[in-house]
Design an enzyme around this catalytic site. Structure first.
Site, PDB file in Angstrom:
ATOM      1  N   ASP A  31       0.863  -1.174   0.000  1.00 36.20           N
ATOM      2  CA  ASP A  31       0.000   0.000   0.000  1.00 36.20           C
ATOM      3  C   ASP A  31       0.909   1.237   0.000  1.00 36.20           C
ATOM      4  O   ASP A  31       1.803   1.343   0.850  1.00 36.20           O
ATOM      5  CB  ASP A  31      -0.850  -0.049   1.294  1.00 36.20           C
ATOM      6  CG  ASP A  31      -1.814   1.117   1.396  1.00 36.20           C
ATOM      7  OD1 ASP A  31      -1.639   2.109   0.660  1.00 36.20           O
ATOM      8  OD2 ASP A  31      -2.731   1.021   2.238  1.00 36.20           O
ATOM      9  N   GLU A  83      29.983   5.981   6.034  1.00 32.56           N
ATOM     10  CA  GLU A  83      29.992   4.543   6.281  1.00 32.56           C
ATOM     11  C   GLU A  83      29.914   3.804   4.952  1.00 32.56           C
ATOM     12  O   GLU A  83      29.525   2.652   4.888  1.00 32.56           O
ATOM     13  CB  GLU A  83      28.889   4.124   7.249  1.00 32.56           C
ATOM     14  CG  GLU A  83      27.500   4.575   6.914  1.00 32.56           C
ATOM     15  CD  GLU A  83      26.511   4.093   7.956  1.00 32.56           C
ATOM     16  OE1 GLU A  83      26.362   2.868   8.078  1.00 32.56           O
ATOM     17  OE2 GLU A  83      25.892   4.924   8.617  1.00 32.56           O
ATOM     18  N   CYS A 120      25.932   6.300  11.392  1.00 36.14           N
ATOM     19  CA  CYS A 120      25.404   7.633  11.050  1.00 36.14           C
ATOM     20  C   CYS A 120      25.867   8.717  12.002  1.00 36.14           C
ATOM     21  O   CYS A 120      25.708   9.900  11.722  1.00 36.14           O
ATOM     22  CB  CYS A 120      23.885   7.617  11.039  1.00 36.14           C
ATOM     23  SG  CYS A 120      23.198   6.428   9.917  1.00 36.14           S
ATOM     24  N   THR A 163      14.200   2.684   2.625  1.00 37.39           N
ATOM     25  CA  THR A 163      14.715   3.883   3.312  1.00 37.39           C
ATOM     26  C   THR A 163      16.039   4.349   2.717  1.00 37.39           C
ATOM     27  O   THR A 163      16.768   5.110   3.346  1.00 37.39           O
ATOM     28  CB  THR A 163      14.916   3.601   4.824  1.00 37.39           C
ATOM     29  OG1 THR A 163      15.939   2.592   4.962  1.00 37.39           O
ATOM     30  CG2 THR A 163      13.650   3.102   5.490  1.00 37.39           C
ATOM     31  N   SER A 211      16.679  -2.479  15.445  1.00 38.14           N
ATOM     32  CA  SER A 211      17.411  -1.212  15.293  1.00 38.14           C
ATOM     33  C   SER A 211      16.565  -0.038  15.779  1.00 38.14           C
ATOM     34  O   SER A 211      17.088   0.933  16.324  1.00 38.14           O
ATOM     35  CB  SER A 211      17.859  -1.011  13.832  1.00 38.14           C
ATOM     36  OG  SER A 211      16.767  -0.631  13.011  1.00 38.14           O
ATOM     37  N   HIS A 244      18.472  12.586  14.150  1.00 34.75           N
ATOM     38  CA  HIS A 244      18.848  11.648  13.077  1.00 34.75           C
ATOM     39  C   HIS A 244      17.565  11.038  12.508  1.00 34.75           C
ATOM     40  O   HIS A 244      16.735  10.520  13.263  1.00 34.75           O
ATOM     41  CB  HIS A 244      19.770  10.550  13.619  1.00 34.75           C
ATOM     42  CG  HIS A 244      19.970   9.431  12.652  1.00 34.75           C
ATOM     43  ND1 HIS A 244      20.486   9.640  11.391  1.00 34.75           N
ATOM     44  CD2 HIS A 244      19.681   8.102  12.723  1.00 34.75           C
ATOM     45  CE1 HIS A 244      20.527   8.485  10.741  1.00 34.75           C
ATOM     46  NE2 HIS A 244      20.044   7.534  11.528  1.00 34.75           N
ATOM     47  N   LYS A 253       8.353   8.265  16.331  1.00 31.44           N
ATOM     48  CA  LYS A 253       8.386   7.387  17.527  1.00 31.44           C
ATOM     49  C   LYS A 253       9.256   8.007  18.622  1.00 31.44           C
ATOM     50  O   LYS A 253       8.916   7.952  19.802  1.00 31.44           O
ATOM     51  CB  LYS A 253       9.014   6.031  17.169  1.00 31.44           C
ATOM     52  CG  LYS A 253       8.149   5.109  16.351  1.00 31.44           C
ATOM     53  CD  LYS A 253       8.910   3.781  16.197  1.00 31.44           C
ATOM     54  CE  LYS A 253       8.563   3.043  14.937  1.00 31.44           C
ATOM     55  NZ  LYS A 253       7.213   2.549  14.863  1.00 31.44           N
ATOM     56  N   ASN A 328      17.356   8.164   3.705  1.00 33.16           N
ATOM     57  CA  ASN A 328      18.429   8.211   4.701  1.00 33.16           C
ATOM     58  C   ASN A 328      19.752   8.609   4.042  1.00 33.16           C
ATOM     59  O   ASN A 328      20.184   7.961   3.087  1.00 33.16           O
ATOM     60  CB  ASN A 328      18.571   6.829   5.362  1.00 33.16           C
ATOM     61  CG  ASN A 328      19.367   6.870   6.650  1.00 33.16           C
ATOM     62  OD1 ASN A 328      19.960   7.892   6.995  1.00 33.16           O
ATOM     63  ND2 ASN A 328      19.374   5.758   7.364  1.00 33.16           N
ATOM     64  N   SER A 364      24.110   3.468  14.441  1.00 33.08           N
ATOM     65  CA  SER A 364      23.930   2.075  14.836  1.00 33.08           C
ATOM     66  C   SER A 364      25.238   1.523  15.366  1.00 33.08           C
ATOM     67  O   SER A 364      26.318   1.999  15.031  1.00 33.08           O
ATOM     68  CB  SER A 364      23.494   1.233  13.631  1.00 33.08           C
ATOM     69  OG  SER A 364      22.149   1.472  13.353  1.00 33.08           O
TER      70      SER A 364
HETATM   71  P1  HMG Z   1       9.040  -2.938   7.313  1.00 36.05           P
HETATM   72  O1  HMG Z   1       8.848  -4.296   7.864  1.00 36.05           O
HETATM   73  O2  HMG Z   1       9.234  -2.833   5.861  1.00 36.05           O
HETATM   74  O3  HMG Z   1       7.868  -1.958   7.599  1.00 36.05           O
HETATM   75  O4  HMG Z   1      10.295  -2.338   8.092  1.00 36.05           O
HETATM   76  P2  HMG Z   1       6.672  -2.070   8.667  1.00 36.05           P
HETATM   77  O5  HMG Z   1       5.748  -3.161   8.296  1.00 36.05           O
HETATM   78  O6  HMG Z   1       7.250  -2.061  10.062  1.00 36.05           O
HETATM   79  O7  HMG Z   1       5.963  -0.700   8.344  1.00 36.05           O
HETATM   80  C1  HMG Z   1       6.616   0.516   8.589  1.00 36.05           C
HETATM   81  C2  HMG Z   1       5.586   1.440   9.252  1.00 36.05           C
HETATM   82  O8  HMG Z   1       4.567   1.730   8.305  1.00 36.05           O
HETATM   83  C3  HMG Z   1       4.880   0.834  10.469  1.00 36.05           C
HETATM   84  O9  HMG Z   1       4.652   1.904  11.384  1.00 36.05           O
HETATM   85  C4  HMG Z   1       3.544   0.347   9.897  1.00 36.05           C
HETATM   86  O10 HMG Z   1       2.515   0.288  10.856  1.00 36.05           O
HETATM   87  C5  HMG Z   1       3.292   1.448   8.876  1.00 36.05           C
HETATM   88  P3  HMG Z   1       4.926   1.680  12.957  1.00 36.05           P
HETATM   89  O11 HMG Z   1       4.023   0.586  13.366  1.00 36.05           O
HETATM   90  O12 HMG Z   1       6.367   1.260  13.050  1.00 36.05           O
HETATM   91  O13 HMG Z   1       4.660   2.984  13.549  1.00 36.05           O
HETATM   92  N1  HMG Z   1       2.388   1.044   7.796  1.00 36.05           N
HETATM   93  C6  HMG Z   1       1.379   1.781   7.344  1.00 36.05           C
HETATM   94  N2  HMG Z   1       0.938   3.016   7.714  1.00 36.05           N
HETATM   95  C7  HMG Z   1      -0.151   3.525   7.028  1.00 36.05           C
HETATM   96  N3  HMG Z   1      -0.791   2.862   6.024  1.00 36.05           N
HETATM   97  C8  HMG Z   1      -0.358   1.647   5.635  1.00 36.05           C
HETATM   98  C9  HMG Z   1       0.767   1.050   6.295  1.00 36.05           C
HETATM   99  N4  HMG Z   1       1.429  -0.117   6.161  1.00 36.05           N
HETATM  100  C10 HMG Z   1       2.433  -0.114   7.084  1.00 36.05           C
HETATM  101  N5  HMG Z   1      -0.995   1.004   4.657  1.00 36.05           N
HETATM  102  C11 HMG Z   1      11.960  -0.857   8.875  1.00 36.05           C
HETATM  103  C12 HMG Z   1      10.506  -0.994   8.483  1.00 36.05           C
HETATM  104  C13 HMG Z   1      12.222   0.546   9.400  1.00 36.05           C
HETATM  105  C14 HMG Z   1      12.297  -1.862   9.983  1.00 36.05           C
HETATM  106  C15 HMG Z   1      12.828  -1.150   7.628  1.00 36.05           C
HETATM  107  O14 HMG Z   1      12.611  -0.172   6.656  1.00 36.05           O
HETATM  108  C16 HMG Z   1      14.321  -1.204   7.919  1.00 36.05           C
HETATM  109  O15 HMG Z   1      14.863  -2.259   8.276  1.00 36.05           O
HETATM  110  N6  HMG Z   1      15.037  -0.063   7.728  1.00 36.05           N
HETATM  111  C17 HMG Z   1      16.494   0.001   7.930  1.00 36.05           C
HETATM  112  C18 HMG Z   1      16.851   0.135   9.393  1.00 36.05           C
HETATM  113  C19 HMG Z   1      16.417   1.476   9.963  1.00 36.05           C
HETATM  114  O16 HMG Z   1      16.226   2.462   9.263  1.00 36.05           O
HETATM  115  N7  HMG Z   1      16.325   1.531  11.310  1.00 36.05           N
HETATM  116  C20 HMG Z   1      16.018   2.783  11.987  1.00 36.05           C
HETATM  117  C21 HMG Z   1      16.697   2.896  13.350  1.00 36.05           C
HETATM  118  S1  HMG Z   1      18.421   2.504  13.241  1.00 36.05           S
HETATM  119  C22 HMG Z   1      19.144   3.939  12.575  1.00 36.05           C
HETATM  120  O17 HMG Z   1      18.541   4.983  12.510  1.00 36.05           O
HETATM  121  C23 HMG Z   1      20.548   3.809  12.062  1.00 36.05           C
HETATM  122  C24 HMG Z   1      20.699   3.806  10.567  1.00 36.05           C
HETATM  123  O18 HMG Z   1      20.522   5.103  10.054  1.00 36.05           O
HETATM  124  C25 HMG Z   1      22.099   3.271  10.189  1.00 36.05           C
HETATM  125  C26 HMG Z   1      23.317   3.902  10.833  1.00 36.05           C
HETATM  126  O19 HMG Z   1      23.349   4.417  11.922  1.00 36.05           O
HETATM  127  O20 HMG Z   1      24.343   3.775  10.156  1.00 36.05           O
HETATM  128  C27 HMG Z   1      19.719   2.897   9.866  1.00 36.05           C
END
Ligand code: HMG
Length: 445
Positions: A31, A83, A120, A163, A211, A244, A253, A328, A364
């Site tokens: 969606d 990175e 990051c 992302t 994460s 970040h 969140k 990102n 991270s």
């Molecule tokens: P996912 O499984 O693809 O997505 O993973 P999801 O199913 O969790 O959905 C994402 C959100 O959209 C959820 O919201 C859903 O409810 C919502 P939440 O429940 O979390 O509030 N959603 C909807 N909303 C409205 N209408 C809809 C709908 N469908 C779903 N129809 C995940 C998401 C972020 C885990 C994935 O993208 C990922 O693994 N990303 C990479 C890791 C990341 O960014 N982590 C963030 C924290 S770590 C960090 O910031 C460090 C980083 O920058 C690296 C570094 O430091 O070097 C990553």
């Protein structure tokens, strides 16, 4: 001590765009609102085939030095935070310096160069290194150039693919800066975590859900540590809260938890208690699960209050403006959040001189850092000269098939000859390989 901080900033976006709701979601069978509402993203910036971390970093730095008319001899230090580095020995800053020496008079032989790594967070760590170098009076009146540059690509099919992003932020760190003064006080939250890492591999190994929890835990620790240094804080102490932003939904969140923490013991908490009851305290619960359930319910109710929503709309939402369109940028992410906030101040026609921002950086692995920044007299002149909106509008809009080619072109394990989608103009480009495996660059007029 004189004020030390960011004198000027420049952003360079990858020249390609992947539309998430229109192009990515349909192929993934998702969606579109998962992207626009859930993650909070409309598109990702991606690098064209002639772009990489060096070209994007050098292009951001070139714009900055050119528009501010800065001589190379006035730069005493260049640190690149990334990175996405491709060499375990030769730092990216040497390549960037080589590019700058090709187009400006003079050289950077006197400049101390390095590379910073902590996921990051490294962009902010490089900023702190520059601050310390100036505060220790080792700079001889010169400025430091800090560049945060990344191609944040994930393996095809990884949940993180949604992302992705690519871009660079160049910042000039000086005494008596035009843009913001950095606080001496800062707080750290740091722990050995394995939620996101790249053990000698190009694309990260990610436990995405974990994460998110690690981000929240380390930010909370950093906030507590910041308060030890700076004293108690109140949400009204700040005009913006750039954090970040791996994707805007992450900040949504974090924001409510930061609000819950900073209203404790304040007039705002008293007001809100009348509406939704008091904040649950662990001492009042025999069972930790019950406490967790109560704190979740309180936080949900808090996020619905008018006080919280007004605070979020004023202080947090404006910081997400660029992120929503680019994804990102890893090391650059918090620095585009600050820039977004200041662009918002220009649009609102306000005068925030002397106001403070609470800046939360994160990497991270994992470590969070929180400090504050005071907005300086020259902020508007600096921010008004950015052309980031124009850059984003000019990106080439990829089809899904073209996106697959671009991903392959940047994948170190795939041998793909892909033609560029855009024609470079007034920028550095990757120009092939040298005899020792080094990358070569040239400036295209
Ligand atoms: P996912 O499984 O693809 O997505 O993973 P999801 O199913 O969790 O959905 C994402 C959100 O959209 C959820 O919201 C859903 O409810 C919502 P939440 O429940 O979390 O509030 N959603 C909807 N909303 C409205 N209408 C809809 C709908 N469908 C779903 N129809 C995940 C998401 C972020 C885990 C994935 O993208 C990922 O693994 N990303 C990479 C890791 C990341 O960014 N982590 C963030 C924290 S770590 C960090 O910031 C460090 C980083 O920058 C690296 C570094 O430091 O070097 C990553």
């Amino acid at each position: 001590m004189t004020a030390v901080g960011i004198d000027a900033v420049e952003l360079w976006s990858g020249n390609l765009k992947l539309d998430l709701p229109e192009t990515f979601a349909p192929v993934k069978g998702d969606d579109p609102e998962k992207y626009t509402k859930g993650l909070g993203l409309t598109s990702s910036s991606l690098p064209d085939t002639y772009e990489d971390i060096v070209t994007m970093g050098a292009n951001a730095a070139y714009r900055l030095l050119d528009r501010k008319n800065i001589d190379l001899e006035d730069i005493g230090r260049i640190d690149v935070a990334t990175e996405s580095a491709f060499d375990n020995s030769k730092p990216v800053s040497t390549y960037v310096a080589g590019c700058l020496e090709d187009v400006f008079e003079g050289d950077l032989h006197h400049a101390d160069k390095g590379e910073r790594k902590f996921a990051c967070l490294a962009g902010t760590q490089a900023l702190n290194d520059a601050y310390n170098w100036i505060a220790a009076d080792r700079h001889r009146g010169r400025s430091a150039l800090v560049i945060a540059t990344d191609t944040a690509l994930y393996a095809r099919g990884d949940a993180g693919e949604a992302t992705q992003g690519a871009g660079a932020v160049a910042m000039l760190i000086s005494e008596e800066p035009n843009l913001v003064e950095l606080s001496a006080e800062y707080g750290i939250g740091s722990a050995d975590e394995t939620d996101f890492l790249k053990p000698n591999q190009q694309f990260p190994s990610v436990d995405g859900k974990r994460s998110v929890q690690v981000y929240l835990a380390r930010m909370r620790e950093a906030l507590e540590d910041y308060k030890k240094a700076a004293g108690d804080i109140h949400p009204d102490d700040f005009i913006y809260g750039p954090f970040h932003t791996p994707y805007p939904g992450m900040v949504r969140k974090a924001a409510v938890l930061a609000y819950r923490n900073t209203i404790r013991g304040t007039d705002i908490e008293e007001e809100i208690t009348d509406e939704i009851g008091p904040q649950p305290h662990p001492d009042n619960f025999d069972d930790n699960d019950e406490y967790q359930e109560a704190i979740r319910a309180y936080t949900d109710a808090l996020s619905e209050t008018e006080q919280y929503q007004n605070w979020y709309d004023d202080q947090i939402s404006p910081t997400l403006r660029i992120s929503r369109q680019v994804g990102n940028w890893y090391t650059g992410s918090v620095h585009i959040a600050r820039t977004s906030a200041l662009l918002n101040a220009v649009d609102r026609g306000i005068d925030p001189v002397g106001e403070t921002m609470l800046v939360g950086s994160y990497g991270s692995g994992a470590q969070a850092e929180i400090h504050s920044e005071r907005i300086r007299e020259g902020w508007k002149d600096e921010i008004s000269q950015l052309n980031i909106e124009e850059q984003l509008d000019d990106r080439y809009d990829l089809t899904f098939e073209e996106y697959e080619l671009v991903h392959d072109a940047h994948n170190h394990d795939v041998d793909a000859e892909v033609d560029p989608f855009t024609a470079p103009s007034g920028e550095f480009v990757f120009d092939g390989w040298g005899r020792m495996g080094e990358r070569k660059y040239r400036f295209v007029e």
